[in-house]
Design a protein around this motif. Structure first.
Motif, short mmCIF file in Angstrom:
data_model
loop_
_atom_site.label_atom_id
_atom_site.label_comp_id
_atom_site.label_asym_id
_atom_site.label_seq_id
_atom_site.Cartn_x
_atom_site.Cartn_y
_atom_site.Cartn_z
N PHE A 173 0.84 -1.21 0.00
CA PHE A 173 0.00 0.00 0.00
C PHE A 173 0.87 1.26 0.00
CE2 PHE A 173 -1.93 3.57 2.17
CZ PHE A 173 -3.12 3.72 1.47
N CYS A 231 -10.62 3.52 2.57
CA CYS A 231 -9.18 3.76 2.59
C CYS A 231 -8.91 5.09 3.28
CB CYS A 231 -8.66 3.78 1.16
SG CYS A 231 -6.96 4.36 0.99
N CYS A 234 -7.66 7.64 0.32
CA CYS A 234 -8.48 8.10 -0.80
C CYS A 234 -9.98 7.93 -0.59
CB CYS A 234 -8.07 7.38 -2.09
SG CYS A 234 -8.67 5.67 -2.17
N CYS A 255 -5.92 -1.38 -1.50
CA CYS A 255 -6.85 -0.37 -1.99
C CYS A 255 -6.70 -0.31 -3.50
CB CYS A 255 -6.55 1.00 -1.38
SG CYS A 255 -7.54 2.30 -2.18
N ALA A 257 -7.75 1.69 -5.59
CA ALA A 257 -7.55 3.03 -6.14
C ALA A 257 -6.11 3.52 -5.90
CB ALA A 257 -8.54 4.02 -5.54
N CYS A 258 -5.57 3.22 -4.74
CA CYS A 258 -4.22 3.71 -4.40
C CYS A 258 -3.12 2.82 -4.98
CB CYS A 258 -4.03 3.78 -2.90
SG CYS A 258 -4.96 5.12 -2.10
ZN LIG Z 1 -6.89 4.32 -1.36
#
Ligand SMILES: [Zn+2]
Length: 262
Positions: A173, A231, A234, A255, A257-258
């Motif tokens: 992450f 998260c 985000c 995550c 998105a991250c």
């Molecule tokens: Zn995220």
């Protein structure tokens, strides 16, 4: 499952309690070692190697244990009530004049010649918590199999010793890397190793497993154990998934998105 930092702490505690002390009693509650008696031997040192614990005693013997899922060692003052679990879960007892060290739920308990420890831990990659930590060698081992998922490669103790699913999830992450990215597509293997080294050393010494700046329960990890929750960076939903193939698959968190897509 205890990761390298917790095993390191266990070794340090056992070393502080036992090293230099003569064993006044030993009790092995595993059939193969039931007749072994270490009484009279002196504990030379206790070391962690990756997730393995090595108790070296005089006469050239090493007691090797592994905590696996939920094993633990507890140290009690002489006369103190043992409270690491029910008695039937005890696998080893080592007593000195002042303390009792009790190993609970240990799936691996074996006695080897100290000179033959290499047969047990010789396959391990560089130890993130070892004095001889070698990031270049760990990266070299990981890159030797470029088609593997980087998460699988980081969990493989032959590449680097000490990482479990907590630190794997967290360092991926922090690096913005999906654990399913192949090694050849992961652009910063040394960076992943560096983060793992920093976090695990900090936590091993502090006795915590905090990977954020916040030690409060529920906020001490970015993604590990947080599936279905937002998260912290985000706001998208953290997910969990299986990494690796049966029977060695492990649940990790990320995550979408991250972290760059697999
Ligand atoms: Zn995220």
């Amino acid at each position: 499952m205890p990761e390298g930092d917790m095993v390191w702490r266990t070794a340090r505690q056992l070393h502080a309690s036992l090293a230099g002390q003569e064993l006044t009693r030993s009790d092995f509650r595993v059939p193969r070692l039931a007749t072994v008696d270490l009484r009279g031997r002196v504990v030379d040192e206790v070391r962690a190697r990756g997730k393995h614990l090595l108790v070296r005693v005089s006469g050239g013997l090493t007691l090797h244990t592994h905590l696996r899922m939920d094993g633990s060692w507890r140290v009690f003052e002489r006369g103190e009530r043992w409270r690491g679990g029910p008695a039937f879960q005890i696998r080893v007892v080592l007593c000195t004049a002042s303390v009792d060290a009790v190993g609970y739920r240990l799936p691996v308990v074996e006695l080897v010649r100290t000179e033959a420890e290499g047969e047990i831990v010789g396959h391990l990659g560089p130890d993130l918590l070892g004095d001889d930590w070698d990031p270049d060698e760990a990266a070299r081992r990981i890159r030797a199999e470029p088609g593997r998922e980087v998460g699988v490669a980081l969990l493989d103790q032959r590449n680097v010793a000490g990482i479990g699913t907590i630190y794997l999830s967290e360092v991926c992450f922090l690096a913005g890397t999906s654990p399913w990215t192949t090694v050849e597509d992961a652009d910063d293997v040394p960076g992943l190793l560096g983060r793992a080294h920093e976090l695990m050393n900090r936590n091993a010494r502090a006795g915590t497993q905090v990977t954020t700046q916040d030690s409060r329960p529920g906020r001490n990890h970015w993604v590990y154990g947080r599936a279905g929750r937002p998260c912290g960076r985000c706001g998208n939903t953290v997910r969990s998934g299986e990494l690796g193939r049966a029977p060695h698959e492990r649940v990790v968190y990320w995550c979408p998105a991250c972290q760059s897509p697999a």
